[in-house]
Design an enzyme around this catalytic site. Structure first.
Site: not given
Length: 219
Positions: A25, A48-50, A90
């Protein structure tokens, strides 16, 4: 060094931390340049944390897809086989310990591995984002940042700004050097030959132990 040289120096060195097959990340800003310098034979999966695992590079102008943006809102692409999911799923990946490494910028970091990168009191900020979870969920948390801000130190004995997370940072990579966070404080293991040990120490508001095997951080 100008801004472009600083950015390249840090990103190029940070890329050496990655191993083939890692799930990674990248924080907003400078860390996004790291994949440009991956060693030959090293392939990583960007998360990607979204909600995207298998994030690709920025699209060509005119080929942007509004459905594909990273956590910072910038347009991205997806590699074949990428997994698009909800933000909740996520974060299950992050909190479940499935991210091998995260690279984050910092407003401040200290000799205990504490990180402050989300707010300066009195200034408007968008929020903490996913950094708080990444700091404790990723197996390896590395800070990539300029060593100083307008000549002022960013590395302290103790962070002064509100913390994002505590005792999480394992390594600090700047344009001046590479610092390991240990139980006995900061240990400089690598240095940019453009700077001296004395210059690094003068730019750092925390004690630094110089490794007996100090080497160059530049190839």
């Amino acid at each position: 060094m100008d801004k472009a040289q600083i950015r390249e120096t840090i990103a190029r060195r940070a890329a050496l931390e990655l191993k083939d097959g890692d799930v990674v990340n990248l924080g907003i800003g400078l860390p996004t340049a790291i994949p440009n310098y991956l060693p030959e034979g090293v392939n990583v999966t960007l998360q990607s944390e979204n909600g995207l695992v298998g994030m690709g590079p920025a699209p060509e102008p005119g080929k942007e897809d509004k459905d594909y943006v990273n956590a910072g809102g910038a347009y991205i692409t997806a590699y074949p086989g990428a997994y698009a999911c909800s933000s909740a799923d996520s974060f299950l990946i992050i909190r479940g310990g499935h991210v091998d490494a995260c690279f984050l910028g910092a407003l401040e970091v200290d000799q205990e591995g504490n990180l402050a990168n989300w707010i300066i009191p009195g200034k408007k900020m968008p929020g903490m984002g996913g950094a708080m979870d990444l700091c404790v969920g990723a197996k390896n948390c590395i800070v990539c940042m300029e060593h100083t801000a307008k000549g002022n130190p960013k590395i302290f004995e103790k962070c002064r700004l509100p913390l994002t997370a505590s005792h999480c940072v394992k390594k600090i990579i700047t344009e001046m050097c590479v610092l390991e966070v240990t139980e006995n404080g900061l240990v400089m293991t690598e240095i940019n030959p453009e700077f001296t040990v004395e210059q690094v120490k003068a730019a750092t508001a925390a004690p630094i132990t110089v490794s007996e095997n100090l080497k160059s951080m530049i190839d």
